[in-house]
Design an enzyme around this catalytic site. Structure first.
Site, PDB file in Angstrom:
ATOM      1  N   ASP A 192       0.767   3.859   2.483  1.00 30.33           N
ATOM      2  CA  ASP A 192       0.690   4.192   3.577  1.00 30.33           C
ATOM      3  C   ASP A 192      -0.505   5.191   3.678  1.00 30.33           C
ATOM      4  OD1 ASP A 192       1.484   4.029   6.545  1.00 30.33           O
ATOM      5  OD2 ASP A 192       2.354   6.013   6.184  1.00 30.33           O
ATOM      6  N   ASP A 240       0.995  -1.161   0.010  1.00 30.34           N
ATOM      7  CA  ASP A 240       0.029  -0.018  -0.068  1.00 30.34           C
ATOM      8  C   ASP A 240       0.875   1.242   0.172  1.00 30.34           C
ATOM      9  OD1 ASP A 240       0.146   1.000   3.118  1.00 30.34           O
ATOM     10  OD2 ASP A 240       0.231  -1.120   3.023  1.00 30.34           O
TER      11      ASP A 240
END
Length: 261
Positions: A209, A207
């Site tokens: 973050d 991802d």
């Protein structure tokens, strides 16, 4: 003789990786490791797999018994450790699904036992290059040969967890020069060096973050989805890299010899 310890996150503690495997329960001077250890071979190379967060991912990052995990792998004869970890990306170019082979860490943990030498002896272990340069190179070159999107180096910032970052924190970590963020590289890395083990990490970007405005903030479901996609390529990467590690001789195992006061 080498023996490779694999410390796995979710999806990596797969006994089907191994031939002729058996499980072993070990009690260490620091208590029980996170899981039983599965031992076997891959292409006639001895391998041991330990689940960092337990077989059912029931152990939160702060509660992982890192000292028992490293001590147990050393006790059964491991000479090298390949650690897999899910990470959030702090850089645009490290997209979800990419692999990173970190060469540096920043420690933001606060509640963990970080050394084997906190009583009776003083140890100042060198950590200028915390991850094994040679082992990292082998893993990265193997990823390139497989056509897996990968980055040869990067700074991993380890936070205490279990929560994810605020946006303010995420932007601050980017300003510090961190490339990826996780909850598990410290103190695993420095304990391996104290134990005289050659250690490198395969970081799986799951991802962005929460710093990237055009992307939704990280969620557990998204992390698990990308980890499931990544786990098979990481398994193949480890299998392909093992024969190249057989003759690796590096400084990691010797640093402890000159580090005791």
């Amino acid at each position: 003789m080498i023996k490779i310890g694999i410390i796995g996150g979710s999806g990596m503690d797969d006994p089907n990786l191994l031939q002729n495997y058996q499980t072993k329960d070990i009690v260490t001077p620091y208590g029980h490791p996170s899981s039983s250890i599965t031992e076997g071979t891959i292409n006639n190379i001895s391998v041991a797999i330990l689940a960092r967060h337990g077989k059912h991912h029931e152990i939160p990052p702060t509660k992982v018994n890192f000292r028992a995990n490293i001590w147990a792998l050393k006790k059964i004869g491991c000479t090298h450790i390949i650690a897999t970890t899910a990470v959030g990306s702090l850089k645009e170019e490290i997209a979800p699904g990419h692999l990173v082979f970190p060469d540096q860490f920043i420690d933001r943990t606060t509640h963990r036992e970080k050394t084997f030498f906190n009583e009776n002896k003083v140890c100042h272990i060198p950590m200028a290059e915390p991850f094994c340069t040679q082992l990292r190179s082998i893993l990265f070159e193997t990823a390139q040969q497989m056509g897996v999107p990968a980055h040869p180096r990067g700074t991993v910032l380890t936070v205490e967890g279990p929560r994810f970052s605020t946006k303010a924190e995420s932007h601050m970590f980017r300003q510090w020069g961190a490339h990826i963020i996780n909850m598990s590289s410290v103190p695993e890395t420095n304990l391996a060096r104290e134990a005289g083990l050659c250690y490198a990490s395969i970081a799986m970007s799951t991802d962005y973050d929460c710093w990237r405005e055009s992307t939704e903030a990280v969620t557990v479901n998204e992390v698990l989805r990308v980890m499931k996609e990544n786990s098979e390529k990481v398994k193949r990467l480890i299998i392909n890299a093992l024969p190249k590690i057989q003759h690796l001789d590096c400084q990691c195992k010797r640093d402890i010899q000159s580090s005791m006061m």
